[in-house]
Structure formats: C-alpha cells, structure tokens
Scaffold this active site. Structure first.
Site, PDB file in Angstrom:
ATOM      1  N   HIS A 216       0.809  -1.231  -0.024  1.00 31.44           N
ATOM      2  CA  HIS A 216       0.190   0.132   0.185  1.00 31.44           C
ATOM      3  C   HIS A 216       0.664   1.136  -0.038  1.00 31.44           C
ATOM      4  CE1 HIS A 216      -3.852  -2.047   1.751  1.00 31.44           C
ATOM      5  NE2 HIS A 216      -3.119  -2.517   1.164  1.00 31.44           N
TER       6      HIS A 216
ATOM      7  N   GLU B  86       1.854   3.487   2.424  1.00 34.80           N
ATOM      8  CA  GLU B  86       2.505   3.838   3.097  1.00 34.80           C
ATOM      9  C   GLU B  86       3.407   2.933   3.207  1.00 34.80           C
ATOM     10  OE1 GLU B  86      -2.325   4.248   4.321  1.00 34.80           O
ATOM     11  OE2 GLU B  86      -1.038   3.673   3.134  1.00 34.80           O
TER      12      GLU B  86
ATOM     13  N   CYS C 217      -4.975   1.715   6.397  1.00 34.62           N
ATOM     14  CA  CYS C 217      -6.058   0.564   7.055  1.00 34.62           C
ATOM     15  C   CYS C 217      -5.204   0.594   8.664  1.00 34.62           C
ATOM     16  CB  CYS C 217      -5.939  -0.274   5.785  1.00 34.62           C
ATOM     17  SG  CYS C 217      -4.164  -1.370   6.457  1.00 34.62           S
TER      18      CYS C 217
ATOM     19  N   CYS D 185      -0.984  -0.962   7.627  1.00 34.11           N
ATOM     20  CA  CYS D 185       0.307  -0.157   7.454  1.00 34.11           C
ATOM     21  C   CYS D 185      -0.415   0.954   8.906  1.00 34.11           C
ATOM     22  CB  CYS D 185      -0.806   0.601   6.363  1.00 34.11           C
ATOM     23  SG  CYS D 185      -0.770   0.495   4.557  1.00 34.11           S
TER      24      CYS D 185
END
Length: 189
Positions: A98, A100, A123, A132
C-alpha cells in the site's frame, strides 16, 4: 494487448484503418461512466511548506497508482522530515505494498521526527497485505496527516484510533475536498 483498435471509417464500410486507442490523461478519472478532469494546483516545496502543500504532493503521488492498484483505492503517501521529503509511495497492484508501506520501504532512517501525509486513512486490518497503521506504529512515526477517513466498514476510523492509541499525533481533513474529488469514486461508501 494491442496498441491500436480497428474501426470503420468513411462511407465505404470495407475501408478499415488503424486508429489509435483513446489515451486517458493522468489528470482524468472515470466516475459513473463519465470522464472527469481532475484539477490540481501546482505545488512547490519550500522551507515554509504547509500541511496543504505536502498533502497535494501525496495526491499527485496517488495519481501514479492508477490503473495498477485497482480494485484498491489509489492512495498516495509522502514522508516529511524537518520540512524535507524523505520518501514517497503509492498503492501498488493488489497483494503488493500500500502507499504507506511503499514509502516506509523507501526510507531506512528513524521515523521519530517524521510526518506521514496520506490521502486516505491507513488500514487497520490484515488482508492481502499487513495493516499500514500497525506498520507506521512499529516504525515509530510521530505524526500522520490524513485527508480522508476510509469509509470501508473494515476500517472506518479504526486505523486512526490505533495510531492515536499508540501516541501518534493525528491531523485530519487536510485538502479533503481536493482529495475526495479524485479518490471519492474509488471508495466503498
């Protein structure tokens, strides 16, 4: 994948010519069957850059995620230390980093004085990829600036709560209108 599509042209139905496929500019998004142009303001980073400037850079980074990230939302992340960008990331293809995590992977230094600017709430759950929010906590991030909360029922504020409970400073709503104009059509509401 073919780079060109065949189409019929002219009065003679047998006259076939190769026509280039319609190229979609990076500053456009399809929402409810209609192509909409995304207007972003130019961003210059200076010693006096603000939360808005860095969030606009994160928004630009999120544009790079399309179309590989789908069906995940195209999220962008910028890591800033002492007013300087130290890493950037955007959502990769499903099962990959993702935004991050991509930014964290690009920066090996300490995060105790780093601010993460993220277009969508990190998330809180472990799906195809780890949480994350947990990754930011584990690395010791000091502040997270978020444009939008994630309306996904698996998250919906839980990521920010996890960060806050771990002592991370949270700033919400920065450039929310601009980010929602781009990201809104990709979110589950």
């Amino acid at each position: 994948m073919r780079a060109f599509a065949l189409s019929r042209r002219g009065p003679d139905a047998g006259d076939r010519r190769r026509q280039p496929r319609r190229r979609v500019p990076l500053s456009a998004v399809r929402s409810r069957g209609v192509w909409r142009k995304i207007v972003t303001r130019p961003v210059e980073v200076s010693a006096t850059s603000s939360h808005e400037d860095f969030m606009r850079l994160a928004l630009r980074e999120s544009h790079k995620a399309i179309p590989e990230c789908l069906p995940n939302p195209p999220v962008g992340c910028v890591l800033v230390r002492a007013g300087q960008i130290v890493a950037v990331g955007h959502t990769q293809s499903p099962g990959q980093h993702h935004a991050e995590a991509a930014a964290l992977a690009a920066y090996a230094g300490p995060l105790h004085d780093v601010t993460a600017y993220v277009t969508l709430e990190p998330c809180s759950f472990h799906g195809r990829t780890p949480s994350c929010a947990q990754a930011l906590i584990k690395r010791g991030i000091s502040r997270v600036v978020v444009a939008l909360m994630d309306p996904d029922p698996r998250n919906d504020g839980l990521g920010l709560n996890m960060l806050s409970d771990a002592g991370v400073e949270i700033v919400e709503g920065i450039c929310a209108v601009e980010v929602d104009a781009f990201l809104g059509c990709y979110l589950q509401r």
